[in-house]
Design a protein around this motif. Structure first.
Motif, short mmCIF file in Angstrom:
data_model
loop_
_atom_site.label_atom_id
_atom_site.label_comp_id
_atom_site.label_asym_id
_atom_site.label_seq_id
_atom_site.Cartn_x
_atom_site.Cartn_y
_atom_site.Cartn_z
N VAL A 248 41.24 37.66 41.33
CA VAL A 248 40.31 38.32 42.24
C VAL A 248 39.90 39.70 41.73
CG1 VAL A 248 42.11 39.40 43.67
CG2 VAL A 248 39.88 38.84 44.68
N PHE A 249 40.75 40.31 40.87
CA PHE A 249 40.44 41.64 40.34
C PHE A 249 39.89 41.60 38.91
CE2 PHE A 249 43.82 42.63 43.51
CZ PHE A 249 43.04 43.38 44.36
N ALA A 250 40.37 40.68 38.11
CA ALA A 250 39.94 40.61 36.71
C ALA A 250 38.66 39.78 36.62
CB ALA A 250 41.04 39.99 35.85
N THR A 251 37.53 40.43 36.93
CA THR A 251 36.25 39.73 36.96
C THR A 251 35.22 40.46 36.11
OG1 THR A 251 35.42 40.97 38.88
CG2 THR A 251 36.72 38.97 39.32
N ARG A 252 34.23 39.72 35.65
CA ARG A 252 33.14 40.30 34.86
C ARG A 252 32.34 41.29 35.70
NH1 ARG A 252 32.50 41.61 30.05
NH2 ARG A 252 33.40 39.60 29.43
N ALA A 253 32.22 41.05 37.00
CA ALA A 253 31.47 41.95 37.87
C ALA A 253 32.12 43.33 37.91
CB ALA A 253 31.37 41.36 39.28
N ARG A 254 33.46 43.38 37.86
CA ARG A 254 34.14 44.66 37.93
C ARG A 254 34.24 45.34 36.56
NH1 ARG A 254 39.46 45.06 39.90
NH2 ARG A 254 38.86 47.08 40.79
N PHE A 255 34.15 44.55 35.49
CA PHE A 255 34.29 45.10 34.14
C PHE A 255 33.16 44.59 33.24
CE2 PHE A 255 38.50 44.92 36.05
CZ PHE A 255 38.93 46.23 35.89
N PRO A 256 31.92 44.96 33.56
CA PRO A 256 30.79 44.41 32.79
C PRO A 256 30.76 44.84 31.34
CG PRO A 256 30.07 46.20 34.24
CD PRO A 256 31.49 45.88 34.61
N GLU A 257 31.40 45.96 30.99
CA GLU A 257 31.34 46.46 29.62
C GLU A 257 32.49 45.98 28.75
OE1 GLU A 257 30.23 50.62 29.18
OE2 GLU A 257 29.71 50.66 31.30
N ALA A 258 33.47 45.29 29.33
CA ALA A 258 34.60 44.78 28.55
C ALA A 258 34.12 43.67 27.62
CB ALA A 258 35.70 44.27 29.46
N ASP A 259 34.70 43.62 26.42
CA ASP A 259 34.39 42.54 25.49
C ASP A 259 35.04 41.24 25.91
OD1 ASP A 259 32.93 43.95 23.20
OD2 ASP A 259 34.71 45.19 23.41
N GLU A 260 36.16 41.34 26.61
CA GLU A 260 36.93 40.14 26.95
C GLU A 260 37.72 40.43 28.22
OE1 GLU A 260 40.11 37.22 24.61
OE2 GLU A 260 39.97 39.34 24.09
N ILE A 261 37.76 39.46 29.12
CA ILE A 261 38.56 39.56 30.34
C ILE A 261 39.51 38.37 30.38
CG2 ILE A 261 38.53 39.60 32.86
CD1 ILE A 261 35.71 40.83 32.64
N VAL A 262 40.80 38.66 30.52
CA VAL A 262 41.82 37.62 30.47
C VAL A 262 42.58 37.61 31.79
CG1 VAL A 262 43.92 36.83 29.33
CG2 VAL A 262 42.08 37.87 27.99
N VAL A 263 42.64 36.45 32.42
CA VAL A 263 43.43 36.29 33.64
C VAL A 263 44.72 35.58 33.26
CG1 VAL A 263 43.52 35.32 35.96
CG2 VAL A 263 41.34 36.17 35.04
N GLU A 264 45.78 36.37 33.11
CA GLU A 264 47.07 35.84 32.66
C GLU A 264 48.13 36.91 32.88
OE1 GLU A 264 48.86 33.67 28.61
OE2 GLU A 264 46.75 34.27 28.74
N TRP A 265 49.37 36.50 33.01
CA TRP A 265 50.45 37.48 33.08
C TRP A 265 50.42 38.31 31.80
CZ3 TRP A 265 54.40 38.82 36.56
CH2 TRP A 265 54.32 38.17 37.80
N PRO A 266 50.44 39.63 31.92
CA PRO A 266 50.26 40.51 30.76
C PRO A 266 51.17 40.21 29.58
CG PRO A 266 50.05 41.79 32.74
CD PRO A 266 50.49 40.42 33.17
N HIS A 267 52.46 40.02 29.82
CA HIS A 267 53.37 39.83 28.69
C HIS A 267 53.12 38.49 28.00
CE1 HIS A 267 55.63 37.64 31.80
NE2 HIS A 267 56.31 37.06 30.82
N ARG A 268 52.69 37.50 28.78
CA ARG A 268 52.40 36.20 28.17
C ARG A 268 51.16 36.28 27.29
NH1 ARG A 268 53.54 32.79 33.72
NH2 ARG A 268 55.82 33.01 33.69
N TYR A 269 50.16 37.03 27.75
CA TYR A 269 48.98 37.21 26.90
C TYR A 269 49.33 37.98 25.64
CZ TYR A 269 44.65 39.05 25.05
OH TYR A 269 43.64 39.40 24.19
N LEU A 270 50.12 39.05 25.77
CA LEU A 270 50.45 39.86 24.61
C LEU A 270 51.26 39.07 23.59
CD1 LEU A 270 50.19 42.63 23.32
CD2 LEU A 270 52.27 43.34 24.52
#
Length: 387
Positions: A241-263
């Protein structure tokens, strides 16, 4: 040359002849660093800058001269108060500038063309050019790829001894791996001492990564500042609900995942910066436990001083060592008295830059520290560089 690769790549495709002036070395408070370039074509069109304005006119004239003569020129510009009309750097620095012709039929053109095309496309490559040495070698160029393979402007190399090609390619690949531009002092036959040659190596690498963990309002401001600084910015949060393109239009990439698992699966390197803005133990602890053991440039975490102490205690409980904890920048950012998300993003960005450049973060007014901290040249066979 590679800092204006997109424009020069278009010029090459259009068949335009041009000369390019590149900053080779600097001393004192010179406004631009090695690798900065100004190019001028036969119509007089100019792109880029070598000094922020101080000596642009004189360098422009040099480019036109080199286009006519077809011979590279190395020129030094420094401060002079003896003549009010003298061409010089008002800031008091000194810059050495190499001006090279890149005309149809010039041996260097295919190498320069391949270098600017690679840089413009985002591919990693390094361009090595002889700056000082025997007159018949100055301006010769070598294009070096990450695997050390290379192509040269003269007989497939630099036109001297084959060992010189191998040595320059190896040193340039090391600079490229670090994403740095700098100079080599090296022997004409590739020896790493008794160095009659100076070689400028320009590196073109993909943008460094900034990974922002925590899709909060402060993250939105940090994304904008990160993009301004030239980073490839990723936002990661486990909450869709928070990690959306609408909220971060300038980000190159938006990832919806537990942070440590993505890292765990993310590609990072020695230029990557990790900004942990979640300030929630269930996210922070497993994430920082991993992050502090990765070979990245910067790890910062947001939170109050109380949060910082509690987080450190939790990290110790899961086995994070004192040496690993010493890498953590927490509370994140420099002390600017920041309140708003934008001010906080500026504070974080300032700390990242200071960490990268070796700055102190103290006001320059009244200080006796250098304005520029980068080392740009070192003894024979070693590398002087700027990021």
């Amino acid at each position: 040359m590679l800092d204006i690769a997109e424009e020069l790549s278009r010029w090459v495709e259009q068949g335009r002849d041009f000369a390019v002036a590149t900053v080779v070395a600097v001393g004192g408070s010179a406004p631009r660093r090695p690798g900065a370039a100004l190019a001028v074509d036969t119509d007089g069109t100019a792109v880029g800058s070598v000094s922020g304005g101080c000596v642009e006119g004189a360098v422009y004239d040099l480019c036109q001269q080199v286009l006519r003569d077809g011979e590279p020129v190395l020129e030094r510009f420094g401060y002079s108060d003896d003549d009010a009309f003298a061409v010089g750097l008002t800031c008091g620095g000194v810059i050495d500038i190499l001006v090279t012709p890149v005309r149809t039929g010039d041996p260097v053109r295919p190498v320069a063309a391949a270098a600017v095309k690679a840089a413009a496309s985002g591919a990693a490559s390094a361009l090595a050019r002889i700056v000082t040495g025997p007159a018949d070698l100055v301006g010769h160029a070598l294009l070096v790829r990450p695997d050390g393979s290379h192509d040269g402007s003269h007989d497939g190399g630099l036109g001297a001894h084959p060992e010189l090609d191998r040595t320059v390619a190896a040193e340039a690949a090391a600079l490229l791996d670090a994403g740095r531009t700098g100079t080599l002092e090296i022997g004409e036959r590739g020896a790493r001492c008794g160095a009659p040659l100076t070689v400028l190596v320009e590196s073109a690498v993909p943008p460094p990564r900034m990974i922002v963990f925590g899709a909060i309002d402060f993250a939105s401001a940090l994304v904008r500042v990160g993009k301004f600084l030239g980073h490839h910015v990723t936002v990661c949060d486990a909450r869709p609900v928070f990690a959306t393109r609408a909220r971060f239009p300038e980000a190159d990439e938006i990832v919806v995942e537990w942070p440590h698992r993505y890292l765990e699966r993310a590609q990072v390197d020695a230029r990557t910066v990790l900004c942990v803005l979640t300030h929630d133990a269930k996210f922070d602890v497993p994430l920082l436990q991993l992050a502090l053991r990765l070979p990245v440039a910067y790890v910062g975490a947001m939170g109050s001083r109380r949060t910082h102490l509690d987080r450190n205690a939790r990290l110790r409980e899961v086995g994070v060592t004192e040496m690993e904890l010493a890498r953590l920048r927490s509370p994140i950012g420099l002390d600017l008295g920041a309140r708003t998300p934008e001010e906080t993003a500026l504070s974080i960005a300032a700390e990242i830059v200071a960490n990268r450049r070796g700055g102190t973060g103290v006001p320059l007014t009244g200080a006796h520290t250098p304005i520029h901290h980068d080392v740009t040249s070192v003894p024979a066979g070693r590398i002087g560089s700027v990021a």
